[in-house]
Scaffold this active site. Structure first.
Site, PDB file in Angstrom:
ATOM      1  N   SER A 155       2.778 -10.764  -4.869  1.00  0.00           N
ATOM      2  CA  SER A 155       3.062  -9.641  -3.983  1.00  0.00           C
ATOM      3  C   SER A 155       2.219  -9.751  -2.715  1.00  0.00           C
ATOM      4  CB  SER A 155       2.772  -8.319  -4.686  1.00  0.00           C
ATOM      5  OG  SER A 155       3.636  -8.151  -5.791  1.00  0.00           O
ATOM      6  N   GLU A 156       2.881  -9.572  -1.598  1.00  0.00           N
ATOM      7  CA  GLU A 156       2.237  -9.667  -0.290  1.00  0.00           C
ATOM      8  C   GLU A 156       0.984  -8.797  -0.216  1.00  0.00           C
ATOM      9  OE1 GLU A 156       3.788  -9.334   4.273  1.00  0.00           O
ATOM     10  OE2 GLU A 156       4.444  -7.779   2.880  1.00  0.00           O
ATOM     11  N   ASP A 181       1.561   1.686  -9.999  1.00  0.00           N
ATOM     12  CA  ASP A 181       2.068   0.370  -9.612  1.00  0.00           C
ATOM     13  C   ASP A 181       3.574   0.502  -9.455  1.00  0.00           C
ATOM     14  OD1 ASP A 181       2.846  -2.279  -9.302  1.00  0.00           O
ATOM     15  OD2 ASP A 181       1.432  -3.046 -10.787  1.00  0.00           O
ATOM     16  N   ARG A 206       5.646  -1.775  -8.111  1.00  0.00           N
ATOM     17  CA  ARG A 206       6.326  -3.052  -7.899  1.00  0.00           C
ATOM     18  C   ARG A 206       7.494  -3.240  -8.862  1.00  0.00           C
ATOM     19  NH1 ARG A 206       1.242  -6.990  -8.023  1.00  0.00           N
ATOM     20  NH2 ARG A 206       0.697  -5.492  -9.651  1.00  0.00           N
TER      21      ARG A 206
END
EC number: 3.5.4.25
Length: 209
Positions: A62-63, A135, A137
Site C-alpha cells: 500500500s502506497e 484499516d 484497505r
C-alpha cells in the site's frame, strides 16, 4: 471463490529501470490496467523471471508517500518496499503498488492520525478517533490485477494476515506466506508493536509479549 471478481485487463506494459538510494538497481516490467473496481491507478511491477516462478512471490504494498518517497521513520513502509523489490527480483514475481494511503484513509487523514498519535493514541486508535476504520484497505484490485496477469496462486510476501484472508476470499490461492524483515527504529517501535497487538502481524519484536 466466495466473491464475484469483476474482470480487469492489462492496458500497458513498459520496462522501467529502477535505482534505490542505497544503490540497488533492477529492472521492472510495469503494468497498468483497465477495469479496476475503484478506478484508481494501481501498478504491478513484474520483477525477476516471474513467468517461471511457481508460485510467484507477490507483495501487495500500500502506497505510503511519507515512507516510500521521503524516508519517514514513523513507519516501516519504505524499508519494506525496498526489501520486497530485491526479494521478488531474486525469486520472481510481482510487487503490486496499491494507491491506498494511510490504510485506505488518505494522506491528509493519515497526517491527522499522526497528530493524534503524538497525543498518545496508537495507529489504529487514531484512525478510529477520526471516524474511520482501523484499516480500510481492500485487496479486490490486487486480486483483479493478479487475474489479469494470469496468476491465481501466490507466495505472499506479507506479515499481515488480513491480506492473505482477503486474497483467499477473492479466489487467489495463497500457497505460502513469507514474512518480511523487521525494520525497527526508535521512531517506529510503537507503530510496529500496535501492528502485532492490534492486527496480529507476524513480527518478532523483543518487547511485545
Amino acid at each position: 471463490m466466495d466473491e464475484t471478481l469483476p474482470a480487469a485487463t492489462v492496458r500497458t506494459r513498459v520496462t522501467v529501470p529502477l535505482r534505490f538510494p542505497d544503490g540497488y538497481v533492477t529492472t521492472a516490467r510495469v503494468h497498468t490496467f483497465h477495469g479496476l473496481v475503484d478506478g484508481r491507478e494501481h501498478l504491478a511491477f513484474g520483477l525477476g523471471e516471474h513467468a517461471d516462478a511457481d508460485p510467484p512471490l507477490v507483495r501487495p504494498h500500500s502506497e505510503c508517500l511519507t515512507g516510500d518517497v521521503f524516508g519517514s521513520q514513523r513507519c516501516d513502509c519504505g524499508p519494506q518496499l525496498r526489501e520486497a523489490v530485491e526479494r521478488i527480483a531474486e525469486a520472481g514475481g510481482y510487487l503490486l503498488y496499491l494507491r491506498q494511503e494511510g490504510r485506505g484513509i488518505g494522506l491528509y487523514a493519515k497526517l491527522d492520525a499522526y497528530a493524534l498519535q503524538d497525543g498518545g493514541l496508537d495507529t489504529y486508535e487514531a484512525n478510529l478517533a477520526l471516524g474511520r476504520g482501523a484499516d480500510e484497505r481492500d485487496y479486490t484490485v490486487a486480486a483483479q490485477m493478479l487475474a489479469a496477469l494470469g496468476v491465481d496462486r501466490v507466495a505472499l510476501l506479507s506479515n499481515n494476515p488480513d491480506k492473505a484472508a482477503q486474497l483467499e476470499r477473492l479466489g487467489v490461492t495463497v500457497a505460502d506466506r513469507v514474512s518480511t524483515g523487521v525494520h525497527l527504529s526508535p521512531a517506529n517501535a510503537g507503530y510496529l508493536a500496535a501492528k502485532v497487538t492490534r492486527a496480529d502481524h507476524a513480527l518478532d519484536l523483543p518487547f511485545v509479549p
